[in-house]
Design a protein around this motif. Structure first.
Motif, PDB file in Angstrom:
ATOM      1  N   ALA A  60       0.969  -1.236  -0.002  1.00 20.55           N
ATOM      2  CA  ALA A  60      -0.075   0.165  -0.245  1.00 20.55           C
ATOM      3  C   ALA A  60       0.711   1.296   0.074  1.00 20.55           C
ATOM      4  N   ARG A  61       2.215   1.325   0.772  1.00 22.82           N
ATOM      5  CA  ARG A  61       2.990   2.336   0.687  1.00 22.82           C
ATOM      6  C   ARG A  61       3.660   2.554  -0.661  1.00 22.82           C
ATOM      7  N   MET A  62       3.855   1.596  -1.293  1.00 17.44           N
ATOM      8  CA  MET A  62       4.577   1.707  -2.542  1.00 17.44           C
ATOM      9  C   MET A  62       3.505   2.244  -3.537  1.00 17.44           C
ATOM     10  N   ILE A  63       2.123   1.947  -3.600  1.00 10.18           N
ATOM     11  CA  ILE A  63       1.060   2.455  -4.565  1.00 10.18           C
ATOM     12  C   ILE A  63       1.006   3.898  -4.115  1.00 10.18           C
ATOM     13  N   GLU A  64       0.909   4.101  -2.868  1.00 12.33           N
ATOM     14  CA  GLU A  64       0.702   5.661  -2.279  1.00 12.33           C
ATOM     15  C   GLU A  64       1.846   6.558  -2.942  1.00 12.33           C
ATOM     16  N   ALA A  65       3.057   6.031  -2.731  1.00 17.27           N
ATOM     17  CA  ALA A  65       4.285   6.896  -3.370  1.00 17.27           C
ATOM     18  C   ALA A  65       3.938   7.019  -4.900  1.00 17.27           C
ATOM     19  N   LEU A  69      -2.295  -6.562  -5.622  1.00 16.12           N
ATOM     20  CA  LEU A  69      -2.711  -5.002  -5.907  1.00 16.12           C
ATOM     21  C   LEU A  69      -3.939  -4.601  -5.639  1.00 16.12           C
ATOM     22  N   ALA A  70      -5.074  -5.435  -5.938  1.00 18.28           N
ATOM     23  CA  ALA A  70      -6.397  -4.989  -5.600  1.00 18.28           C
ATOM     24  C   ALA A  70      -6.703  -4.928  -4.187  1.00 18.28           C
ATOM     25  N   ALA A  71      -6.310  -5.769  -3.403  1.00 12.65           N
ATOM     26  CA  ALA A  71      -6.497  -5.356  -2.138  1.00 12.65           C
ATOM     27  C   ALA A  71      -5.931  -4.249  -1.260  1.00 12.65           C
ATOM     28  N   ALA A  72      -4.642  -4.107  -2.027  1.00 14.16           N
ATOM     29  CA  ALA A  72      -3.864  -2.861  -1.375  1.00 14.16           C
ATOM     30  C   ALA A  72      -4.501  -1.699  -1.807  1.00 14.16           C
ATOM     31  N   LEU A  73      -5.048  -1.626  -3.132  1.00 17.33           N
ATOM     32  CA  LEU A  73      -5.823  -0.253  -3.325  1.00 17.33           C
ATOM     33  C   LEU A  73      -7.017  -0.244  -2.570  1.00 17.33           C
ATOM     34  N   GLU A  74      -7.697  -1.184  -1.978  1.00 17.71           N
ATOM     35  CA  GLU A  74      -9.081  -1.128  -1.319  1.00 17.71           C
ATOM     36  C   GLU A  74      -8.556  -0.647   0.155  1.00 17.71           C
ATOM     37  N   ASP A  75      -7.536  -1.323   0.562  1.00 14.35           N
ATOM     38  CA  ASP A  75      -6.995  -0.867   1.757  1.00 14.35           C
ATOM     39  C   ASP A  75      -6.654   0.719   1.763  1.00 14.35           C
ATOM     40  N   TYR A 100      -8.045   6.586   3.068  1.00 14.89           N
ATOM     41  CA  TYR A 100      -7.945   8.135   2.910  1.00 14.89           C
ATOM     42  C   TYR A 100      -9.532   8.369   2.752  1.00 14.89           C
ATOM     43  N   GLU A 101     -10.465   7.387   3.129  1.00 14.08           N
ATOM     44  CA  GLU A 101     -11.834   7.727   2.924  1.00 14.08           C
ATOM     45  C   GLU A 101     -12.193   9.053   4.069  1.00 14.08           C
ATOM     46  N   GLY A 102     -12.856  10.006   3.541  1.00 18.35           N
ATOM     47  CA  GLY A 102     -13.191  10.954   4.594  1.00 18.35           C
ATOM     48  C   GLY A 102     -12.195  12.119   4.816  1.00 18.35           C
ATOM     49  N   ARG A 103     -10.948  12.048   4.134  1.00 18.96           N
ATOM     50  CA  ARG A 103      -9.921  13.088   4.409  1.00 18.96           C
ATOM     51  C   ARG A 103     -10.030  13.898   3.221  1.00 18.96           C
ATOM     52  N   GLY A 104      -9.142  14.992   3.425  1.00 18.65           N
ATOM     53  CA  GLY A 104      -9.126  16.120   2.522  1.00 18.65           C
ATOM     54  C   GLY A 104      -8.751  15.777   0.945  1.00 18.65           C
ATOM     55  N   VAL A 105      -7.917  14.372   0.778  1.00 15.25           N
ATOM     56  CA  VAL A 105      -7.762  13.722  -0.476  1.00 15.25           C
ATOM     57  C   VAL A 105      -8.443  12.399  -0.294  1.00 15.25           C
ATOM     58  N   PHE A 143      -5.221  10.200  -6.651  1.00 14.28           N
ATOM     59  CA  PHE A 143      -5.792  10.984  -5.640  1.00 14.28           C
ATOM     60  C   PHE A 143      -6.207  12.221  -6.003  1.00 14.28           C
ATOM     61  N   ARG A 144      -7.561  12.575  -5.368  1.00 14.74           N
ATOM     62  CA  ARG A 144      -8.397  13.613  -5.883  1.00 14.74           C
ATOM     63  C   ARG A 144      -8.679  14.478  -4.638  1.00 14.74           C
ATOM     64  N   THR A 145      -8.996  15.519  -4.850  1.00 18.26           N
ATOM     65  CA  THR A 145      -9.723  16.577  -3.633  1.00 18.26           C
ATOM     66  C   THR A 145     -10.932  16.028  -3.292  1.00 18.26           C
ATOM     67  N   ALA A 146     -11.422  15.923  -1.905  1.00 20.04           N
ATOM     68  CA  ALA A 146     -12.692  15.488  -1.467  1.00 20.04           C
ATOM     69  C   ALA A 146     -13.739  16.378  -2.157  1.00 20.04           C
TER      70      ALA A 146
END
Length: 207
Positions: free
Chosen positions: A19-24, A48-54, A59-64, A75-78
Motif C-alpha cells: 500500500a505504501r508503494m502504491i501511495e508513493a 494489488l487489488a487488496a492494497a488499493l482497497e485498503d 483515505y476515505e473522509g480525508r481532504g484527498v 488521488f483527488r480532492t474530496a
C-alpha cells in the motif's frame, strides 16, 4: 510427469508495504495510473487489488481521496472541499452545442459509430467536432463494429471519467454537473423534442 512450478525465491512484501508503494507511485504521478502500470512496478506476488482497497479505505473522509476511474486510480480532492480550490482553476473553453451533443451521445451510447451519432442527433457530424473531443482527451477510437464496412466506434476516455470524478461510464454526471463544468447551457439536451430515446437519456442525466 509435469513438474510443479518452482516456489518464489522471495516472499512478497507485507500488504501494508505494498500500500505504501502504491501511495508513493500515485502521489508522484501527474496522471492517473492504470492497474497494469502499477502491477508492472510492484514486486511479484503483490496483491494489488487488496492494497488499493485498503488504501482507499484509509483515505476515505480525508481532504484527498483515492478514486478509481475506469482501470486507473488517482488521488483527488474530496468533493465537498472542491470550492476551496476554485480560484486556482483555469476556465476551460465551452464546447459548441454540436460537440456537447456528440460527447453526450458517445458517453451514453458507447461504443457509438459516426452514423449512430448522426442518427440520434438528426444532423451530420463534422470531422472537426469529433477531432476536438479527441484532442481534449475525452473521446478515443473504440473497436470496429462487426457490421458491413467495419465502421470505427467512439468511446469516452479515462480522462473524461477523471474530469467528472467517475469510476465508470455507468456513473455519468447529471445535467447540473455538466452545466457547472461549463459544458451545457439551459437549452434542452440533444433530441429532447419529444423523442422517447431522448427522454430516457434526459432521465439518465438527471439521475
Amino acid at each position: 510427469m509435469t513438474q510443479s512450478p518452482a516456489p518464489a525465491q522471495f516472499d512478497a512484501p507485507p500488504q501494508a508495504e505494498i500500500a505504501r508503494m502504491i501511495e508513493a507511485m500515485l502521489f508522484a504521478s501527474a496522471e492517473p495510473l492504470s492497474t497494469a502500470e502499477m502491477a508492472r512496478r510492484l514486486p511479484e506476488g503483490a496483491e494489488l487489488a487488496a492494497a488499493l482497497e485498503d488504501l482507499r479505505a484509509r483515505y476515505e473522509g480525508r481532504g484527498v481521496e483515492l478514486r478509481r476511474m475506469g482501470e486507473a486510480w488517482a488521488f483527488r480532492t474530496a468533493p465537498d472541499l472542491g470550492h476551496l480550490l476554485e480560484r486556482h482553476t483555469v476556465e476551460t473553453r465551452k464546447l459548441s452545442r454540436a460537440a456537447t451533443e456528440t460527447l453526450a451521445i458517445i458517453a451514453y451510447h458507447q461504443p457509438a459509430t459516426r452514423a449512430e451519432i448522426e442518427e440520434i442527433r438528426g444532423v451530420s457530424v463534422s470531422r472537426g467536432t469529433i477531432d476536438q473531443l479527441i484532442e481534449m482527451g475525452w473521446v478515443r477510437l473504440g473497436r470496429r463494429k462487426m457490421t458491413p464496412g467495419r465502421p470505427v466506434t467512439f468511446v469516452v476516455t479515462e480522462g473524461f471519467l477523471d474530469h467528472f470524478g467517475l469510476s465508470s461510464p455507468r456513473d455519468l454526471p447529471g445535467l447540473r454537473e455538466l452545466r457547472a463544468a461549463g459544458l451545457l447551457d439551459n437549452r434542452p439536451p440533444p433530441g429532447a423534442e419529444g423523442a422517447e430515446a431522448a427522454q430516457a437519456q434526459d432521465s439518465l442525466f438527471e439521475s
